[in-house]
Design a protein around this motif. Structure first.
Motif, short mmCIF file in Angstrom:
data_model
loop_
_atom_site.label_atom_id
_atom_site.label_comp_id
_atom_site.label_asym_id
_atom_site.label_seq_id
_atom_site.Cartn_x
_atom_site.Cartn_y
_atom_site.Cartn_z
N ASN A 69 0.82 -1.21 0.00
CA ASN A 69 0.00 0.00 0.00
C ASN A 69 0.85 1.27 0.00
OD1 ASN A 69 -2.49 1.28 -0.08
ND2 ASN A 69 -2.47 1.62 2.14
N ILE A 70 1.81 1.31 -0.92
CA ILE A 70 2.72 2.45 -1.02
C ILE A 70 2.11 3.52 -1.92
CG2 ILE A 70 5.04 3.13 -1.80
CD1 ILE A 70 5.91 0.23 -1.34
N THR A 71 2.44 4.78 -1.64
CA THR A 71 2.08 5.86 -2.58
C THR A 71 3.18 5.94 -3.62
OG1 THR A 71 1.01 7.08 -0.80
CG2 THR A 71 1.53 8.30 -2.81
N THR A 72 2.86 5.49 -4.82
CA THR A 72 3.90 5.39 -5.86
C THR A 72 3.66 6.39 -6.97
OG1 THR A 72 4.21 3.05 -5.41
CG2 THR A 72 4.95 3.84 -7.55
N ILE A 73 4.71 7.12 -7.34
CA ILE A 73 4.63 8.05 -8.47
C ILE A 73 5.72 7.68 -9.47
CG2 ILE A 73 4.74 10.45 -9.21
CD1 ILE A 73 3.90 11.30 -6.44
N ILE A 74 5.31 7.51 -10.72
CA ILE A 74 6.26 7.11 -11.77
C ILE A 74 6.28 8.17 -12.87
CG2 ILE A 74 6.77 5.39 -13.54
CD1 ILE A 74 5.42 3.29 -11.87
N ASN A 75 7.46 8.60 -13.27
CA ASN A 75 7.64 9.45 -14.45
C ASN A 75 7.85 8.55 -15.65
OD1 ASN A 75 7.52 11.90 -13.29
ND2 ASN A 75 9.71 12.33 -13.37
N THR A 76 7.15 8.82 -16.74
CA THR A 76 7.42 8.00 -17.91
C THR A 76 6.96 8.70 -19.18
OG1 THR A 76 7.16 5.82 -18.89
CG2 THR A 76 5.23 6.74 -17.81
N HIS A 77 7.59 8.34 -20.31
CA HIS A 77 6.98 8.72 -21.58
C HIS A 77 6.85 7.47 -22.44
CE1 HIS A 77 11.17 8.85 -22.48
NE2 HIS A 77 11.35 10.08 -22.05
N ASP A 78 6.78 6.34 -21.80
CA ASP A 78 6.68 5.06 -22.49
C ASP A 78 5.22 4.62 -22.55
OD1 ASP A 78 6.82 2.52 -23.39
OD2 ASP A 78 7.90 1.70 -21.66
N MET A 79 4.64 4.63 -23.76
CA MET A 79 3.21 4.32 -23.91
C MET A 79 2.87 2.91 -23.43
SD MET A 79 1.23 6.66 -24.61
CE MET A 79 -0.28 5.73 -24.86
N ASN A 80 3.79 1.96 -23.66
CA ASN A 80 3.52 0.59 -23.19
C ASN A 80 3.29 0.58 -21.70
OD1 ASN A 80 3.85 -0.56 -25.69
ND2 ASN A 80 6.06 -0.80 -25.42
N SER A 81 4.16 1.29 -21.01
CA SER A 81 4.07 1.33 -19.56
C SER A 81 2.78 2.01 -19.11
CB SER A 81 5.30 2.06 -19.03
OG SER A 81 5.12 2.37 -17.69
N ILE A 82 2.42 3.09 -19.83
CA ILE A 82 1.20 3.80 -19.48
C ILE A 82 -0.01 2.88 -19.64
CG2 ILE A 82 -0.32 5.71 -20.16
CD1 ILE A 82 2.30 7.18 -21.07
N MET A 83 -0.08 2.17 -20.76
CA MET A 83 -1.22 1.30 -21.01
C MET A 83 -1.23 0.09 -20.08
SD MET A 83 -2.62 3.16 -22.96
CE MET A 83 -4.13 2.19 -22.95
N GLU A 84 -0.06 -0.27 -19.57
CA GLU A 84 0.03 -1.47 -18.74
C GLU A 84 -0.38 -1.19 -17.30
OE1 GLU A 84 0.92 -4.23 -20.38
OE2 GLU A 84 0.41 -5.35 -18.56
N ILE A 85 0.17 -0.15 -16.71
CA ILE A 85 -0.02 0.02 -15.27
C ILE A 85 -0.60 1.37 -14.85
CG2 ILE A 85 1.79 -1.62 -14.60
CD1 ILE A 85 3.65 0.79 -14.19
N GLY A 86 -0.90 2.26 -15.82
CA GLY A 86 -1.30 3.62 -15.44
C GLY A 86 -2.70 3.72 -14.84
N ALA A 87 -2.80 3.66 -13.54
CA ALA A 87 -4.11 3.75 -12.90
C ALA A 87 -4.57 5.20 -12.79
CB ALA A 87 -4.06 3.10 -11.52
N HIS A 88 -3.64 6.05 -12.45
CA HIS A 88 -3.96 7.48 -12.33
C HIS A 88 -2.86 8.25 -13.05
CE1 HIS A 88 -3.87 11.32 -9.74
NE2 HIS A 88 -4.73 11.48 -10.72
N ILE A 89 -3.24 8.98 -14.09
CA ILE A 89 -2.23 9.59 -14.96
C ILE A 89 -2.38 11.10 -14.97
CG2 ILE A 89 -1.42 9.75 -17.36
CD1 ILE A 89 -2.61 6.87 -17.71
N ILE A 90 -1.23 11.76 -14.87
CA ILE A 90 -1.21 13.22 -14.98
C ILE A 90 -0.36 13.58 -16.17
CG2 ILE A 90 -0.38 15.32 -13.88
CD1 ILE A 90 -1.29 14.31 -11.35
N PHE A 91 -0.92 14.33 -17.09
CA PHE A 91 -0.19 14.69 -18.30
C PHE A 91 0.34 16.11 -18.17
CE2 PHE A 91 -0.51 16.54 -22.70
CZ PHE A 91 0.63 15.92 -23.18
N ILE A 92 1.64 16.26 -18.28
CA ILE A 92 2.28 17.57 -18.16
C ILE A 92 2.66 18.06 -19.54
CG2 ILE A 92 4.23 18.86 -17.18
CD1 ILE A 92 2.55 17.83 -15.00
N GLU A 93 2.24 19.27 -19.85
CA GLU A 93 2.60 19.88 -21.13
C GLU A 93 3.18 21.25 -20.84
OE1 GLU A 93 2.74 19.09 -24.24
OE2 GLU A 93 2.50 20.94 -25.35
N LYS A 94 4.42 21.45 -21.22
CA LYS A 94 5.12 22.72 -20.99
C LYS A 94 4.96 23.25 -19.57
CE LYS A 94 5.03 24.37 -25.77
NZ LYS A 94 3.72 24.24 -26.45
#
Ligand SMILES: Nc1ncnc2c1ncn2[C@@H]1O[C@H](COP(=O)(O)OP(=O)(O)OP(=O)(O)O)[C@@H](O)[C@H]1O
Ligand SMILES: [Mg+2]
Lengths: 258, 246
Positions: free
Chosen positions: A190-215
């Motif tokens: 039950n850890i609070t986990t935050i992952i930085n990524t730009h890998d679409m595979n990873s996003i589609m695999e495990i992204g439960a809550h996603i924040i998209f940063i643009e500029k």
């Protein structure tokens, strides 16, 4: 749970992050995604307190990080594990010494207990303690280094886990293994986990809550299921940058039209 | 060059360095390792250079002071005092700035650019204290031994010339190196070396700690470390000599 409220961050007068607010729940994978240079690493390092911020709040269960003194920050950091982009293992130490390092620094355990805990953590990331323990980081593969880094990050039972592009530089199969591992550990403890990524595979695999940063601003927030129907131009550019996902979109649009 | 803001950042880093270690047991383990790496591993080069410099200095003084009015034993005396006053502390420190300084800066610089220093901070470790303090203390502790060794080897080099050539009679040389010995010169040399040890370890750590970028920048940091710690040693040498000898 970590809450970020109205976070601003600049370097030498240049705004890198503008008015970011987000809530990161425990037990699920929170992902920060965005193009290279959008500010993911700066956001992560600001949340952890490696960069001082201009204004805003960063609440670790009601404790506001910008208000913490050096000692409080130190105590908080002992509850934090982090996986760096390049693994960042100490190259003068063996694998087992790396995993034992946080224990030796901060726990009151006996030597034997520390070795046991380190071996347990290595097993948890699917490494053979007997074979890898005496090796130096330069003697193992990139994927194994990432695993050792995860083992070191979880050695002290962290409440918060930060991963900066955990699968960059790995082949797709190994990348997936690492992603799954982080997800399992997050749910199990039950850890609070935050992952930085730009890998679409990873996003589609495990992204439960996603924040998209643009500029430097938060342009979108949602789950991996919502990402294809977001109706956000910048996000679509990001998501459909690869041919594979362009094809997926075409088929989607076809089915919609039919 | 040392700008004012660089100096400020150096002072801030030293403040973070000179605090109580997070874990004394770890410090106790680091210290002897650093002493071996910085001190013991430098013994070889110091022995070689001191012996040869002692030999050549004696030869040069003999060749350039051939005069009936200058007693021959004075050549031994000149060698002894040069070794004591400048060579064993200042020149040897410049040498160490090159060898040990670049080693320290590249080690810490590599840890910086590969985010190992961030990893330490994230664990709640005071990285400056953990990485730099054992190096500074370790080198300072080694310096008196290295200075003594250097003086001894320099005289040994001179002795070699006395034994192997007919440039100076053995008895004159032995008499010369004992003649009018001022013990305070030895103390002076040791005190200087402690300051120089501090400069080498701390300045080099500073340049490594604030390295930024890639492998090339580590190389640049290590060059900066050697150049700037050498300059600092030369300046400090003037200041200390003014304070200690006049
Ligand atoms: N220490 C720093 N000093 C000054 N500017 C910085 C610093 N670190 C990052 N920046 C700037 O902040 C912006 C965001 O960088 P950041 O590293 O967060 O991008 P990122 O999203 O992590 O990119 P990537 O996917 O390539 O890792 C960039 O324009 C960068 O130049
Ligand atoms: Mg980044």
């Amino acid at each position: 749970m970590i809450e970020v409220k109205n976070l601003y961050k600049s370097f030498d007068g240049e705004m890198v992050l503008k008015d970011i607010s987000a809530t990161f729940e425990s037990g699920i994978i929170n992902q920060i995604i965005g193009k290279s240079g959008s500010g993911k690493t700066v956001l992560m390092k600001s949340i952890i307190g490696l960069f001082p911020i201009d204004s805003g709040q960063i609440l670790y269960q009601e404790r506001n990080l910008p208000n913490m003194n050096r000692n409080e920050l130190k105590l908080l950091h002992q509850e934090v594990g982090m996986l760096f982009q390049g693994a960042a293992l100490f190259d003068s130490m063996t694998v087992i010494e790396n995993v034992m390092f946080p224990l030796e620094m901060f726990s009151k355990k006996s030597k034997q207990e520390m070795i046991e805990r380190a071996r347990f953590c290595l097993e948890r990331v699917n490494l053979q303690p007997d074979t890898v323990s005496p090796l130096f980081p330069s003697e193992i593969s990139g994927g194994m280094q990432k695993r050792v880094a995860i083992a070191r990050a979880i050695a002290l039972n962290p409440k918060y886990l930060f991963c900066d592009e955990p699968n960059s530089g790995l082949d797709p199969v190994t990348a997936l293994v690492i992603d799954r591992l982080i997800e399992e550990i997050t749910q199990e403890y039950n850890i609070t986990t935050i992952i930085n990524t730009h890998d679409m595979n990873s996003i589609m695999e495990i992204g439960a809550h996603i924040i998209f940063i643009e500029k430097g601003t938060k342009a979108w927030e949602g789950s991996k299921e919502e990402i294809f129907t977001a109706n956000n131009e910048a996000l679509e550019d990001f998501v459909f940058a690869s041919n594979l996902y362009k094809k997926i979109r075409k088929t989607q649009q076809k089915t919609k039209n039919n | 060059m040392l700008g004012l803001d660089t100096l400020g950042r150096y002072v801030v880093l030293m403040k973070r360095t000179f605090t109580k270690p997070d874990n004394w047991r770890m410090f106790g383990r680091q210290l002897p390792r650093e002493m071996v790496k910085l001190g013991v591993d430098s013994i070889g080069i110091i022995i070689i250079i001191s012996i040869f410099m002692g030999a050549i200095m004696l030869m040069q003084t003999i060749l350039n002071t051939e005069s009936p009015f200058i007693p021959r034993y004075s050549n031994g005396l000149i060698l002894r005092d040069t070794m004591l006053l400048e060579f064993a502390s200042s020149i040897m420190s410049l040498l160490l700035a090159g060898k040990v300084g670049s080693n320290i800066a590249s080690e810490i610089g590599t840890m910086r650019i590969t985010e190992q220093i961030d990893a330490l901070e994230i664990m709640g470790v005071n990285s400056a204290n953990y990485l730099i303090l054992p190096k500074v203390i370790g080198l300072i502790l080694c310096m008196p031994v290295l200075v003594t060794l250097s003086v001894f080897c320099g005289l040994l080099g001179g002795l070699g010339i006395a034994v192997l050539t007919d440039m100076i009679p053995m008895a004159d040389f032995i008499y010369g190196i004992q003649y009018a010995f001022i013990p305070y010169y030895f103390t002076y040399s040791i005190i200087k070396s402690l300051f120089f040890g501090f400069i080498i370890a701390s300045v080099s750590s500073f340049y490594g700690y604030y390295a930024y970028g890639g492998a090339l920048d580590v190389g640049r940091a290590s060059t900066n470390a050697v150049v700037n710690s050498s300059i600092a040693i030369l300046l400090m040498n003037i200041i200390l000599t003014r304070i200690l000898l006049t």
